[in-house]
Design a protein around this motif. Structure first.
Motif, short mmCIF file in Angstrom:
data_model
loop_
_atom_site.label_atom_id
_atom_site.label_comp_id
_atom_site.label_asym_id
_atom_site.label_seq_id
_atom_site.Cartn_x
_atom_site.Cartn_y
_atom_site.Cartn_z
N GLU A 79 0.87 -1.18 0.00
CA GLU A 79 0.00 0.00 0.00
C GLU A 79 0.90 1.22 0.00
O GLU A 79 1.99 1.19 0.56
CB GLU A 79 -0.88 0.03 1.26
CG GLU A 79 -1.84 -1.14 1.37
CD GLU A 79 -2.49 -1.25 2.76
OE1 GLU A 79 -2.25 -0.36 3.61
OE2 GLU A 79 -3.20 -2.23 2.98
N CYS A 90 -0.62 7.25 8.24
CA CYS A 90 -0.86 5.82 8.49
C CYS A 90 0.40 5.00 8.20
O CYS A 90 0.40 3.78 8.33
CB CYS A 90 -2.05 5.31 7.67
SG CYS A 90 -2.91 3.91 8.43
N HIS A 92 1.98 4.35 5.36
CA HIS A 92 2.02 3.46 4.19
C HIS A 92 3.30 3.62 3.37
O HIS A 92 3.57 2.80 2.51
CB HIS A 92 0.77 3.68 3.32
CG HIS A 92 -0.50 3.26 4.00
ND1 HIS A 92 -1.74 3.35 3.42
CD2 HIS A 92 -0.72 2.72 5.23
CE1 HIS A 92 -2.65 2.91 4.25
NE2 HIS A 92 -2.07 2.53 5.36
N GLU A 125 -6.04 2.07 0.03
CA GLU A 125 -6.51 1.32 1.21
C GLU A 125 -7.40 2.17 2.09
O GLU A 125 -8.34 1.68 2.70
CB GLU A 125 -5.30 0.80 2.01
CG GLU A 125 -5.66 -0.14 3.16
CD GLU A 125 -6.14 0.55 4.43
OE1 GLU A 125 -6.94 -0.07 5.17
OE2 GLU A 125 -5.74 1.70 4.68
N GLU A 126 -7.10 3.47 2.17
CA GLU A 126 -7.84 4.33 3.09
C GLU A 126 -9.26 4.64 2.61
O GLU A 126 -10.08 5.13 3.39
CB GLU A 126 -7.09 5.67 3.30
CG GLU A 126 -5.72 5.52 3.93
CD GLU A 126 -5.76 5.16 5.41
OE1 GLU A 126 -6.87 5.04 5.97
OE2 GLU A 126 -4.68 4.97 5.99
N HIS A 150 1.41 -4.05 9.03
CA HIS A 150 1.12 -2.62 9.16
C HIS A 150 1.99 -1.98 10.23
O HIS A 150 2.09 -2.50 11.33
CB HIS A 150 -0.35 -2.41 9.49
CG HIS A 150 -0.82 -1.03 9.14
ND1 HIS A 150 -0.35 0.11 9.78
CD2 HIS A 150 -1.69 -0.60 8.19
CE1 HIS A 150 -0.93 1.17 9.22
NE2 HIS A 150 -1.73 0.78 8.26
ZN LIG Z 1 -2.97 1.97 7.15
#
Ligand SMILES: [Zn+2]
Ligand SMILES: [Zn+2]
Length: 390
Positions: A79, A90, A92, A125-126, A150
């Motif tokens: 991602e 996040c 990524h 992904e978000e 993650h």
């Molecule tokens: Zn994430």
């Protein structure tokens, strides 16, 4: 046996540069052109064959490294989408780079093994997670396992996530003056309110693992006019698809009941792509945990109960998959994801260490599977069994 617990220094530097470049160029879902291209370039540099625009998504890709004939196909999911305002809050930039790094490290250390190493770049992904489309359109049909981890502030085994469906109820009534012609109106808002009340009562009969939560998107335009249109949106979530479908059917009945009581006409639609629940392959997770320990990771906690939904769930219903968490922060730090503080930790030394440790551990997991048909058979047997009740 080759020692895979360290990356070669050039690869380690290339990966760190990739993560920092993506940090500097945050792109929202389906707009990750620079980030996807940077992954593709690096994979090509290390001998992977890359298919861009994978399955019609402009920022999706599939990279493959093939050695010999036969053997297992190990896939890593990358991602690289960012968030509005907070950029890579996040993490990524680290997430995708760990996957690409694991694939390259594995490809460089195949030794006598035959098989395929695959990276699938999964956009957005978000928002509307590409993994849903990719899982539905066969991207994992020729893949034996799918791995993704993650960034977080602790090491946590892969667990569950909730299956989710997004339901929109549109109630059609008949407008009328709320006093002078009230007997001629059909009140769409009444249907909507009755639906909320019915669902509120239904919650008494639901298992604690199910969640139904919603809003009124449209409830009329003027207090002196009987609303001819009302719209409610709900998310329905549960730990298994089987139970999700049961709850969903009952929630839809609540809406039908509300519509019937008010005399309104009801339309039901899914307003976003739903995610399936994550079914962790424990055998696969055990192999990764062993490899985490080999690269020096010690404090690993069991998976906590499901607290959300993710597009990795859909992947886990078509092939054995894991989605654990790893720490990119110094001991004692606990910056949560989706914050500026979390974003900044992706640039620091603990993140750089986590990057190579996780790339190594995930590559070693792939190697273990490629070297042992027996292990892969166990993973697949667990997957088949789990799908009976998923
Ligand atoms: Zn994430
Ligand atoms: Zn996120």
């Amino acid at each position: 046996m080759t020692d895979m617990t360290k990356l070669n220094p050039q690869l380690e530097q290339d990966l760190w540069d990739l993560s920092c470049y993506i940090y500097e160029n945050p792109e929202l879902g389906h707009e990750e052109f620079k980030s996807a291209e940077a992954h593709c370039k690096l994979l090509e540099k290390y001998g992977f064959t890359v298919e861009r625009n994978y399955l019609g998504l402009a920022t999706g890709f599939r990279a493959e490294y093939v050695k010999g004939a036969g053997g297992a196909t190990v896939s890593y999911l990358a991602e690289y989408d960012a968030l509005p305002k907070v950029g890579h809050g996040c993490g990524h930039n680290i997430l995708g780079t760990v996957s690409t790094g694991a694939a390259i490290h594995l490809a460089q250390n195949l030794g006598d093994s035959t098989g395929r190493v695959v990276v699938i770049g999964t956009p957005a992904e978000e928002t509307d997670g590409a993994k849903v489309k990719y899982a539905a359109e066969g991207a994992f049909d020729d893949v034996d396992v799918a791995l993704i981890g993650h960034p977080f502030y602790r090491y946590e085994r892969s667990g569950q996530s909730l299956a989710i469906r997004a339901l929109r109820f549109t109630f059609h009534g008949k407008a009328a003056h709320a006093v002078s012609a009230r007997e001629q109106g059909i009140n769409a808002l009444d249907a909507c309110i009755l639906t909320f009340n019915a669902i509120g009562l239904l919650r008494q009969q639901l298992l604690p693992s199910a969640y139904v939560h919603g809003i009124i998107k449209d409830g009329g335009t003027a207090a002196n006019t009987i609303p001819d249109l009302a719209v409610a949106e709900f998310y329905v979530r549960a730990e298994t698809l089987t139970y999700l479908n049961e709850v969903r059917a009952r929630v839809e009945e609540c809406a039908r009941g509300g519509a019937a009581a008010a005399g309104a006409r009801l339309e039901i639609e899914e307003f976003e792509a739903g995610n399936d629940n994550l079914v962790t392959n424990e055998t696969l997770m055990d192999i990764l945990e062993t490899n985490w320990r080999k690269v020096g990771i010690e404090n690993i906690i069991p998976a906590l109960p499901a607290a959300g939904s993710s597009d990795i769930g859909n992947v886990s219903h078509v092939c054995p998959a894991i989605h654990p968490y790893y720490s990119i922060q110094a001991p004692g730090e606990e910056y949560p994801t989706h914050t500026e503080e979390f974003r900044e930790t992706t640039l620091r030394e603990p993140a750089r260490q986590a990057l190579w440790q996780n790339a190594c551990a995930m590559a070693m997991t792939g190697k273990d599977i490629m070297d042992s048909p027996q292990l892969l058979a166990e993973i697949k047997a667990e997957f088949e069994k789990a799908m009976e009740t998923a």
